[in-house]
Motif scaffolding. Sequence first.
Motif, PDB file in Angstrom:
ATOM      1  N   ASP A 289      -8.260  -4.881   8.090  1.00  0.00           N
ATOM      2  CA  ASP A 289      -8.441  -6.304   7.772  1.00  0.00           C
ATOM      3  C   ASP A 289      -7.605  -6.711   6.560  1.00  0.00           C
ATOM      4  O   ASP A 289      -6.940  -7.759   6.572  1.00  0.00           O
ATOM      5  CB  ASP A 289      -9.923  -6.593   7.496  1.00  0.00           C
ATOM      6  N   ARG A 290      -7.619  -5.915   5.513  1.00  0.00           N
ATOM      7  CA  ARG A 290      -6.875  -6.254   4.295  1.00  0.00           C
ATOM      8  C   ARG A 290      -5.381  -6.334   4.550  1.00  0.00           C
ATOM      9  O   ARG A 290      -4.718  -7.312   4.162  1.00  0.00           O
ATOM     10  CB  ARG A 290      -7.149  -5.202   3.207  1.00  0.00           C
TER      11      ARG A 290
ATOM     12  N   GLN B  80      -3.664  -6.602   7.396  1.00  0.00           N
ATOM     13  CA  GLN B  80      -3.279  -7.660   8.333  1.00  0.00           C
ATOM     14  C   GLN B  80      -3.204  -9.012   7.631  1.00  0.00           C
ATOM     15  O   GLN B  80      -2.311  -9.819   7.903  1.00  0.00           O
ATOM     16  CB  GLN B  80      -4.252  -7.719   9.501  1.00  0.00           C
ATOM     17  N   THR B  81      -4.128  -9.266   6.714  1.00  0.00           N
ATOM     18  CA  THR B  81      -4.116 -10.527   5.963  1.00  0.00           C
ATOM     19  C   THR B  81      -2.837 -10.659   5.151  1.00  0.00           C
ATOM     20  O   THR B  81      -2.216 -11.731   5.107  1.00  0.00           O
ATOM     21  CB  THR B  81      -5.348 -10.600   5.042  1.00  0.00           C
ATOM     22  N   GLU B  82      -2.400  -9.554   4.510  1.00  0.00           N
ATOM     23  CA  GLU B  82      -1.165  -9.596   3.724  1.00  0.00           C
ATOM     24  C   GLU B  82       0.046  -9.846   4.622  1.00  0.00           C
ATOM     25  O   GLU B  82       0.957 -10.615   4.252  1.00  0.00           O
ATOM     26  CB  GLU B  82      -0.989  -8.284   2.956  1.00  0.00           C
TER      27      GLU B  82
ATOM     28  N   LEU C  43       0.105 -11.408   7.553  1.00  0.00           N
ATOM     29  CA  LEU C  43       0.061 -12.789   8.052  1.00  0.00           C
ATOM     30  C   LEU C  43       0.531 -13.770   6.985  1.00  0.00           C
ATOM     31  O   LEU C  43       1.190 -14.775   7.299  1.00  0.00           O
ATOM     32  CB  LEU C  43      -1.359 -13.134   8.509  1.00  0.00           C
ATOM     33  N   THR C  44       0.216 -13.495   5.736  1.00  0.00           N
ATOM     34  CA  THR C  44       0.665 -14.373   4.645  1.00  0.00           C
ATOM     35  C   THR C  44       2.186 -14.418   4.592  1.00  0.00           C
ATOM     36  O   THR C  44       2.795 -15.494   4.478  1.00  0.00           O
ATOM     37  CB  THR C  44       0.100 -13.886   3.302  1.00  0.00           C
TER      38      THR C  44
ATOM     39  N   THR D 214       3.677 -16.235   7.663  1.00  0.00           N
ATOM     40  CA  THR D 214       3.539 -17.690   7.515  1.00  0.00           C
ATOM     41  C   THR D 214       4.629 -18.229   6.609  1.00  0.00           C
ATOM     42  O   THR D 214       5.257 -19.254   6.912  1.00  0.00           O
ATOM     43  CB  THR D 214       2.152 -18.033   6.937  1.00  0.00           C
TER      44      THR D 214
ATOM     45  N   THR E 127       1.196 -18.319  12.824  1.00  0.00           N
ATOM     46  CA  THR E 127       0.132 -17.333  12.679  1.00  0.00           C
ATOM     47  C   THR E 127      -1.243 -17.893  13.027  1.00  0.00           C
ATOM     48  O   THR E 127      -2.255 -17.206  12.842  1.00  0.00           O
ATOM     49  CB  THR E 127       0.097 -16.796  11.228  1.00  0.00           C
TER      50      THR E 127
ATOM     51  N   GLY F 117      -3.582 -15.852  15.357  1.00  0.00           N
ATOM     52  CA  GLY F 117      -4.059 -14.547  14.947  1.00  0.00           C
ATOM     53  C   GLY F 117      -2.974 -13.497  14.836  1.00  0.00           C
ATOM     54  O   GLY F 117      -1.806 -13.732  15.163  1.00  0.00           O
ATOM     55  N   PHE F 118      -3.382 -12.335  14.373  1.00  0.00           N
ATOM     56  CA  PHE F 118      -2.436 -11.268  14.048  1.00  0.00           C
ATOM     57  C   PHE F 118      -1.675 -10.776  15.270  1.00  0.00           C
ATOM     58  O   PHE F 118      -0.453 -10.633  15.231  1.00  0.00           O
ATOM     59  CB  PHE F 118      -3.171 -10.093  13.392  1.00  0.00           C
TER      60      PHE F 118
ATOM     61  N   ASN G 115      -3.507  -4.193  17.107  1.00  0.00           N
ATOM     62  CA  ASN G 115      -3.646  -4.264  15.656  1.00  0.00           C
ATOM     63  C   ASN G 115      -2.447  -3.772  14.871  1.00  0.00           C
ATOM     64  O   ASN G 115      -2.481  -3.769  13.637  1.00  0.00           O
ATOM     65  CB  ASN G 115      -4.890  -3.499  15.221  1.00  0.00           C
TER      66      ASN G 115
END
Length: 604
Positions: free
Chosen positions: A309-310, A312-314, A316-317, A320, A326, A329-330, A526
């Motif tokens: 989760d951590r 993937q968030t980085e 996606l940032t 973007t 985005t 979703g991932f 993922n």
Amino acid sequence: MKTFFKRLFLGLLIIVLLGGAFAAHEWKAQKPFLFRVFLDRTLIQFAFESPETLTSLGFLESVGIKGHNAKLDDDSPEKADELFEKIPEIKEVLLSYDDASLSEKERLSKEITLYLLEFGEQAEEFRYHNYPVNQLFGVQNGYPSFMEAQHQVHTVEDAENYLARLEAVRVKFAQNLAGIQLRAENGILPPRFVIDRVLDEMNGFINTPAKENILYTSLQTKLNDAKEVTSNDKARLLASAESNITGYVYPAYELLIEYFDRVKEKADTDDGFWHLPNGDKAYESALRFFTTTDYTADEIHNIGLSEVDRIQTEILTILTEQGYDTAQGFSVAIEALAADERFYYEDSDEGRAQILKDYQKILDEIDANLDNAFRIRPKAGMEVVRIPEFKEKTSPGAYYQQPAIDGSRPGRFFANLYDIKATPTYSMRTLAYHEGIPGHHFQIAISMELEGMPFIRRISPFTAYTEGWALYTERLAWELGFQEDPFDNIGRLQAELFRAVRLVVDTGIHAKRWTREQAIDYMKANTGMAQSDVVSEIERYIVMPGQATAYKVGMMKILELRERAKSVLGDRFDLRDFHDVVLKNGAVPLDILERLVEQYIEST
């Protein structure tokens, strides 16, 4: 490269050959006077029983001894029994050395040796919980790879020894088959897909005309480069090689092919260790060995989910910021990145050759700019080569091969070029740093070159340390400014995400009863990796339970220790000092690494 090992092996060889009062005692005594002699002698005695190891080490040839090059290892179950029978004897002698009589370094060597011996005792119960012939490794591809990469041919004698090994292969394969049958009697058969893969591989191998087989072409190349061999001898030797491949090698493969053809209908599609007799306990043992921790499968699984989760968030940032959509979703975003043709080489021989050149350029660049992060550097060189085409379809994306001890071969970063889509440009820096500089090449080559270190400390198989270090260096390279392109940083994060996903799927397969297909779907969704790589990786975890969890566990521990040192030391923290502590002790279990770092903090 030549310093320690050359002196060690040749020195002990002289002891064996020439004797002498004290020297003879140290070689023959149950308990040598010198503790380090006991440790080194024990490993060397095992090496002398392995002709293939002696060939790989390459030290006997320098004093004119080559007879071992005509033989192959004894792979019989009875030979393996001997190893387990020796463990209690070695342990008893080890414990007889009083700690008070040992130096600090010797006490650490004793502790690490005892760790390995005690694990060996505990693991004997699960010695048959593995698949010695599988799609990744085994005698069926290990033998030709060994002959091609390790057996040197400079003279007629060398070539005759090569031919003798072509004859000896029938016995070697029969010994391996005996071990496989013993496992089957204990209810341990590989999953059906493993059998299908190795049958495809072996049938392809024997259906190749002898003169096109790697065992023939490799000898041909070596003979062409051998200045001491005449044309007539070359022709005679190659004719014998063709005959031996047809008369000995192919029948040896047919032994295994016939067996796997016969048992494949008995194999099922349950891929996890949980379905084997005592499989849950065997997997617990594997996790302890590979992570050098007491983490349970559930703990590792949950760490993986959190890290996925951590990271993937980085990612996606950054996507973007780079204009990618985005919102869906991932999975969708990362597939859009993977489909972007600007990140791929031409799917041709020229494109693949350029990949190798660019990898070498990346490694040369970072190697020249690490003085602010490292004091200790390996003396051995580093080169990039392609994974041999005959086995790249089922091989991992890359791997590292340590330098030759005699300095005849540099460290090698083997790159898999089978699927051009598996090598996007934004992933190349991270992969090169992991497998090469300052990853595996630094850690392994430095360990081999350390002065005054017992042999066992140089080859200790602590995956959490070795792979944790390589994964740590991916992040280190980014911190040092070698991945300033945001897409290169995505490549780094994808590589870390890949290792976090491994925590999830390895434990999912072997403890939570995931199917192969479930694991493939999860990893594909993922990571955004190429489908071919995903399938290869999941199938790797199935035949190597627990190994894939070591990377992320080791990386997180090294980062944790570095942050603790920085926090406590403040301005007195020097990154070069920290790396010295991590690298100058060789591979160690993670709890011992933590203690070493704490000692460094206290002394600083």
